[in-house]
Enzyme design. Structure first.
Site, PDB file in Angstrom:
ATOM      1  N   CYS A 461       0.815  -1.222   0.000  1.00  0.00           N
ATOM      2  CA  CYS A 461       0.000   0.000   0.000  1.00  0.00           C
ATOM      3  C   CYS A 461       0.849   1.273   0.000  1.00  0.00           C
ATOM      4  CB  CYS A 461      -0.979  -0.007   1.167  1.00  0.00           C
ATOM      5  SG  CYS A 461      -0.238  -0.303   2.781  1.00  0.00           S
ATOM      6  N   ASP A 585      -7.561   5.495  -1.416  1.00  0.00           N
ATOM      7  CA  ASP A 585      -7.189   4.247  -0.747  1.00  0.00           C
ATOM      8  C   ASP A 585      -6.436   3.323  -1.704  1.00  0.00           C
ATOM      9  OD1 ASP A 585      -7.042   1.896   0.710  1.00  0.00           O
ATOM     10  OD2 ASP A 585      -9.025   2.154   1.602  1.00  0.00           O
ATOM     11  N   HIS A 587      -5.585   0.305  -1.253  1.00  0.00           N
ATOM     12  CA  HIS A 587      -5.887  -1.110  -1.006  1.00  0.00           C
ATOM     13  C   HIS A 587      -6.930  -1.676  -1.974  1.00  0.00           C
ATOM     14  CE1 HIS A 587      -4.443   0.653   2.818  1.00  0.00           C
ATOM     15  NE2 HIS A 587      -3.768  -0.485   2.905  1.00  0.00           N
TER      16      HIS A 587
END
Length: 628
Positions: A461, A585, A587
């Site tokens: 990440c 994000d 992820h």
């Protein structure tokens, strides 16, 4: 009769002029650029500076070659020791406007902004309408329009004309180059103005041409139709990869499109007629002509393609007959700019260069600026020219806005792009009452898990957030090499002896400190590190983060004791202290589907409860290098 109200863009006119007045007390002067909207109102979207050492006529001509066709010079601004009055306006305007055809040939009514020296900002009573025929002036009601940029997108149609034209010429020596180039550009200009030139609206069957002095349209529309009617007849290609379908391939069908889409326009040459009237063409027919010229042995010969790319903007209610005139005008403007670029750089370098247009739309401007750069000449050698453009359009001198990598990419150019850009655009407001949004400035790409056919799920990440930061520096013109891979990021950390050699190829995490180290190692970019002892403490960082996005404008990587994310902005109220964070994000493991990414919250506004209230965080705030 009282002068009509003129709408003035706050971002494009008032704020830039205010900055000039605050920074420089010397006499200033320049141009106002605008266009009439569908209601016939004049809207001034931008302003530019005029250098005192240049004459107004040549400066206006050069400005018209740079701004989008359809937007025109409609007025002037200047500072003066006397306060605004009818007499002072006449005294200042008459000598300036006596010989600027770019202004006076379109309308005898010219907007004038007469700013008294020492004034901090253009005020309501400094706007006048000056008549160049009667040399009279009267106060002009001014309506400040903070939505002018949005109107430019919603009430107008943008087109882009693309074609390649051949330029061939011969010249005896460098001193003869300018004559030869000017002569052959004049030939091309004459062809563009002739009835032989036809414009084809791509994805339609609409052709727009000229017959004598009259504009003709071929296809489902006529010359009196509105430009917006074109969208009713556009054909759309739909991809069909064959999954559950009938054999794959593409199918074509009509689909109503929004007027926000850019219309692509091609240029055709009518070969069955000459360049004169219809009767003359009938007499000439298609008789072949051989043109033969002889030159001395020591003459030099050049043959090159001119890659025209011409943006045009027009009110959606305009008739197609007006569109033909604007397309021709746009090509002629760009040909003049190409001629200047070719002559200037060819004389400097000693070899003939190919001028290539690049379109830019910095966030400070509502319309495109088109600059011609010679192919093969690196950006470093064009810095002085770019600086002049920054100064001309009252733009900041601390960041690159006109490098090639800053160039605007039209929607049709983005097809096939691997990464989504600016995924926050289109999100609903955060909902913070009385908050002031401070958002990342410019363009970034969304990098997340599983991209590039690389499985970094559950460990990569921070690498992906770093790639997003790198993409921002690339899109803003600070770098032109590719985004580093996970392995290249790891190697950079080994090279500075931050990690052991066996770190390369591993699946070990990195954090904010490593992100700042890699930015410095690969880009020479420094970063500030912000430390918070717990997620609850993020509430106290609203002002500091807001200032970062307002001044630096770079995305922020946040990591620490938990997963890494990218902060794209904050909406913070200095009265209540309420705050929300715009989070990207890394992820996400799905495909490049913007709707899914926004609807599912992979890019969206998050409250304080998004952060782990017990975990510590380190934030990496990259600092924008000061350069052009």
């Amino acid at each position: 009769m009282a002068a009509p109200t003129v709408k003035i863009s706050d971002i494009g006119v008032i704020k830039p002029l205010t900055q000039v007045l605050l920074k420089d007390t010397n006499p200033q002067q320049g141009f106002l650029q605008g266009i009439r909207n569908s209601a016939g109102e004049l809207v001034i979207y931008g302003c530019a500076r005029h250098e005192a050492k240049k004459d107004w006529k040549s400066d206006a001509s050069q400005l018209h070659q740079t701004i989008t066709t359809g937007i025109n010079i409609c007025g002037i601004w200047y500072t003066h020791q006397a306060p605004a009055s009818v007499d002072s306006i006449k005294q200042c305007c008459q000598p300036i406007l006596s010989d600027i055809p770019e202004i006076t040939s379109r309308s005898s009514q010219v907007v004038v902004c007469h700013i008294k020296e020492g004034t901090k900002s253009p005020e309501d009573d400094c706007w006048y309408m000056y008549d160049t025929q009667t040399h009279t002036a009267e106060p002009c009601p001014m309506a400040l329009d903070i939505t002018a940029g949005r109107e430019l997108q919603e009430e107008y149609v943008t087109l882009r004309i693309q074609t390649n034209l051949t330029l061939e010429f011969s010249y005896a020596n460098d001193n003869d180059l300018q004559r030869a180039v000017a002569h052959h550009f004049n030939i091309i200009n004459n062809k563009v103005q002739s009835p032989a030139t036809i414009y084809k609206i791509q994805k339609t069957k609409i052709l727009i041409g000229q017959q004598g002095d009259d504009v003709i349209c071929m296809g489902p529309l006529n010359k009196d139709n509105a430009v917006s009617d074109i969208f009713k007849y556009m054909e759309e290609e739909e991809d069909n990869a064959g999954w559950g379908g009938g054999g794959g391939g593409k199918k074509t069908g009509k689909k109503a499109k929004k007027a926000k889409e850019v219309l692509e326009v091609g240029v055709l040459a009518r070969l069955s007629e000459g360049l004169g009237t219809i009767e003359e063409d009938k007499q000439i027919g298609c008789v072949p002509v051989i043109h033969y010229e002889t030159f001395e042995d020591d003459w030099q010969h050049a043959s090159l393609y001119l890659p025209l790319s011409v943006p045009v903007i027009v009110p959606s209610t305009s008739h197609l007959s007006e569109l033909h005139m604007l397309c021709t005008e746009g090509i002629q403007r760009q040909l003049r700019a190409m001629e200047t670029c070719l002559i200037n750089h060819s004389i400097k370098s000693g070899s003939v260069c190919v001028p290539k247009p690049h379109h830019f739309q910095p966030g400070y401007l509502h319309h495109f600026l088109t600059l011609l750069y010679p192919v093969g000449v690196p950006d470093q050698q064009l810095e002085d020219f770019r600086r002049q453009v920054h100064e001309q359009f009252l733009l900041p001198l601390d960041r690159p806005l006109f490098r090639r990598t800053n160039a605007y990419r039209f929607p049709s150019d983005r097809k096939g792009d691997v990464y989504l850009t600016n995924t926050h655009v289109g999100l609903a407001p955060s909902g913070v009452e009385g908050g002031t949004p401070s958002i990342v400035q410019g363009t970034y790409a969304y990098h997340h898990y599983m991209q590039d056919h690389f499985d970094d799920n559950k460990w990569g990440c921070a690498y992906r957030s770093l790639q997003t930061l790198f993409s921002w520096f690339r899109h803003q013109g600070y770098m032109d090499h590719s985004i580093p891979t996970h392995r290249e990021i790891q190697q950079a950390l080994v090279d500075v002896q931050d990690k052991p050699a066996n770190f390369v190829g591993s699946r070990q995490w990195i954090g904010s400190i490593e992100v700042s180290t890699v930015l410095n190692q690969l880009l020479g970019v420094t970063s500030k590190i912000m430390f918070v002892s717990s997620g609850a403490e993020m509430a106290s960082k609203g002002r500091e983060l807001a200032v970062h996005f307002q001044t630096q404008g770079t995305p922020v990587m946040i990591g620490g004791g938990v997963l890494a994310h990218t902060i794209l902005g904050v909406d913070w109220s200095d009265k209540s202290g309420d705050i929300k964070f715009l989070i990207l994000d890394p992820h996400y493991t799905g495909g490049e589907d913007l709707k899914v990414i926004q609807d599912k919250g992979w890019c969206g506004w998050k409250g304080l409860d998004f952060w782990d209230q017990t975990a510590y965080y380190n934030l990496c705030l990259p600092q924008r290098p000061i350069e052009i």
